[in-house]
Enzyme design. Structure first.
Site, PDB file in Angstrom:
ATOM      1  N   HIS A 165       0.832  -1.218   0.000  1.00 58.20           N
ATOM      2  CA  HIS A 165       0.000   0.000   0.000  1.00 58.20           C
ATOM      3  C   HIS A 165       0.863   1.264   0.000  1.00 58.20           C
ATOM      4  O   HIS A 165       0.424   2.312   0.477  1.00 58.20           O
ATOM      5  CB  HIS A 165      -0.947   0.029   1.206  1.00 58.20           C
ATOM      6  N   SER A 286      15.019  21.418 -16.265  1.00 58.00           N
ATOM      7  CA  SER A 286      13.801  22.179 -16.521  1.00 58.00           C
ATOM      8  C   SER A 286      14.171  23.456 -17.249  1.00 58.00           C
ATOM      9  O   SER A 286      15.227  24.030 -17.011  1.00 58.00           O
ATOM     10  CB  SER A 286      13.124  22.523 -15.198  1.00 58.00           C
ATOM     11  N   LYS A 292      16.314  22.046 -11.128  1.00 57.43           N
ATOM     12  CA  LYS A 292      15.673  20.750 -11.328  1.00 57.43           C
ATOM     13  C   LYS A 292      16.556  19.713 -12.022  1.00 57.43           C
ATOM     14  O   LYS A 292      17.327  20.032 -12.916  1.00 57.43           O
ATOM     15  CB  LYS A 292      14.386  20.907 -12.154  1.00 57.43           C
ATOM     16  N   GLU A 299       9.934   8.347 -16.658  1.00 52.88           N
ATOM     17  CA  GLU A 299       8.574   8.856 -16.908  1.00 52.88           C
ATOM     18  C   GLU A 299       8.111   8.521 -18.323  1.00 52.88           C
ATOM     19  O   GLU A 299       6.961   8.128 -18.547  1.00 52.88           O
ATOM     20  CB  GLU A 299       8.528  10.373 -16.708  1.00 52.88           C
TER      21      GLU A 299
END
Ligand code: ARG
Length: 469
Positions: A165, A286, A292, A299
């Site tokens: 979980h 970024s 970043k 992804e």
């Protein structure tokens, strides 16, 4: 109103019965050459085997066969070199090659399509293509497994939280977690290998749908092309794409497993987790936030599972409700197949690189095993060994954990007197089990995370992959 009704000089291979030229819009709509050109090597390999069979059966002469073979060699070399001119008005790869052959070598070329239809020809091409690509995906999966196993070896002994979980559950070895993916990708290889049994059956000889009256020898062609068997029913053969569905399903599971691994990498590289560090070369920045460092590769792998699963749905939907036998709908099988092959193979290759360029933050991983009462099950198991029924033990430990929360203490920090308040069966020998390393070490059941078991599993994986530790 006048239309150009010039009777077709046989511009089309099938033009004989047509009085009018094909509308340009129809040519554009039906053409598949812009994507099925990818099958040229398979198409030519099939034609070579077919020509040899025709000669062996006396359907063409040896001289005609040799002219065909030489012509096909030249065409293949030109396509390899990028100098071959594909003509969309010739629809697909089969007719582009055949028409060019006829133009170049004349009557011998016109005999190549004897006892053959594009229906069994295209089935052959896809089978040859998927046979090759299944083998390639299996090899890429092995490459990724090797990267995972190398990390498992490099981090053997390191402990991390195991989750259910997405809540900390029980401590596990990092290597155990990595070897879980080794197993998934192993099943993926087995699935692809199993699919090969159905892919690897010769369809050629089914002709249009009913077989042929000419004396062909399908077994000869099967031997030429390395097929261990020939298909049993000509109608099934030209309408069947089950083998391609199986391939797309197996490939979908590969991409799903990659996606799950990617999701973990996205989480693990976050500031919230800080479990791993990805090499700069495998991250992107970024355009607005200078600080970043983003995990765009995992992804994208995760995102690409959308198209891979979509391609499976596309083919299933194409096949649903198709009457026997061949229908032009089947031409729509190719783009989903090609896209899945490209997407999954690129994802596998980059995932293997990613795994090799990953550093585990072992201190942080171990820190995260504290504070979550992750050895509570070990205390329950201890009570079970003292003959307390598990359900009762569960309740006792539940109360103990509640007490720990109240006292802001870890289970291992309780004194023996404190522990005995919850069960007088508890002795000093409980303490090693309440520590995180003690908990991990105790999980010696087959397939468990105990160091002994994981060391064995790792050695077996290395042996299977022929990796030298
Ligand atoms: N390009 C076609 C395909 O991919 C080849 C078979 C065409 N057969 C036919 N009878 N029109 O399915």
């Amino acid at each position: 109103m006048t239309t150009d009704n010039t009777p077709a000089a046989p511009a089309k291979m099938w033009g004989g019965r047509f009085a009018e030229k094909t509308a340009a819009s129809v040519e554009a709509f039906t053409a598949s050459i812009h994507y099925d050109a990818r099958l040229y090597r398979h198409d030519i390999a099939g034609s070579r085997a077919h020509a040899r069979m025709l000669a062996q059966q006396g359907l063409i002469t040896a001289a005609e066969r040799d002219q065909i073979l030489t012509g096909l060699d030249t065409i293949e070399a030109e396509i390899d070199a990028g100098t071959f001119v594909f003509r969309p008005e010739l629809e697909d790869i089969h007719m582009n090659i055949e028409k060019t052959l006829v133009e170049r070598i004349g009557p011998a070329g016109a005999k190549l399509h004897t006892a053959r239809s594009r229906n069994d020809q295209v089935a052959l091409d896809i089978r040859l293509y998927l046979r090759e690509e299944s083998e390639r995906l299996i090899a890429l999966l092995t490459g990724l497994q090797k990267a995972l196993v190398r990390q498992a070896r490099a981090n053997l002994g390191a402990i991390m939280p195991g989750y259910t979980h997405l809540q900390r559950a029980q401590p596990v070895l990092v290597s155990h977690h990595l070897l879980a993916y080794y197993e998934m990708f192993g099943r993926d290889k087995a699935r692809l290998a199993d699919g090969l049994k159905r892919i690897n059956v010769l369809p050629l000889g089914a002709a249009a749908l009913a077989g042929t009256g000419l004396p062909i020898d399908r077994d000869f062609v099967a031997r030429e092309l390395g097929f261990p068997a020939v298909t049993a029913n000509s109608m099934d053969t030209v309408g069947d794409r089950d083998f391609a569905v199986e391939f797309l399903a197996a490939a979908s599971l590969v991409q799903l497993h990659l996606s799950r691994l990617s999701e973990e990498l996205v989480l693990w590289t976050s500031e919230e987790f800080r479990f791993v560090r990805l090499a700069d070369a495998y991250c992107t920045g970024s355009s607005i936030m200078p600080q970043k460092k983003n995990p765009d590769i995992p992804e994208l792998i995760r995102g690409k599972s959308g198209r891979v699963v979509g391609n499976l749905m596309a083919l299933l939907t194409i096949l649903k409700g198709l009457p026997l036998t061949y229908n032009r709908d089947l031409q729509e099988d190719k783009e989903p197949i090609f896209d899945t092959v490209d997407t999954v193979s690129h994802s596998l290759a980059i995932a293997a690189e990613l795994m090799a360029n990953l550093t585990f933050n072992r201190d942080r991983l171990l820190d995260c095993t504290h504070g979550g009462y992750m050895t509570a099950t070990d205390l329950a198991d201890y009570l079970v060994r003292k003959n307390i029924p598990f359900r009762e033990a569960h309740a006792i430990v539940g109360r103990t954990v509640a007490y720990c929360i109240e006292q802001a203490k870890e289970l291992a920090e309780l004194t023996i007197d404190e522990l005995r308040r919850f069960s007088d069966t508890i002795d000093e020998d409980v303490f090693p089990l309440l520590t995180v390393p003690g908990s991990v070490a105790s999980r010696r059941s087959t397939g468990g995370t105990g160091l002994d078991r994981v060391t064995e599993a790792l050695a077996l994986a290395e042996q299977t992959l022929e990796l030298v530790p």
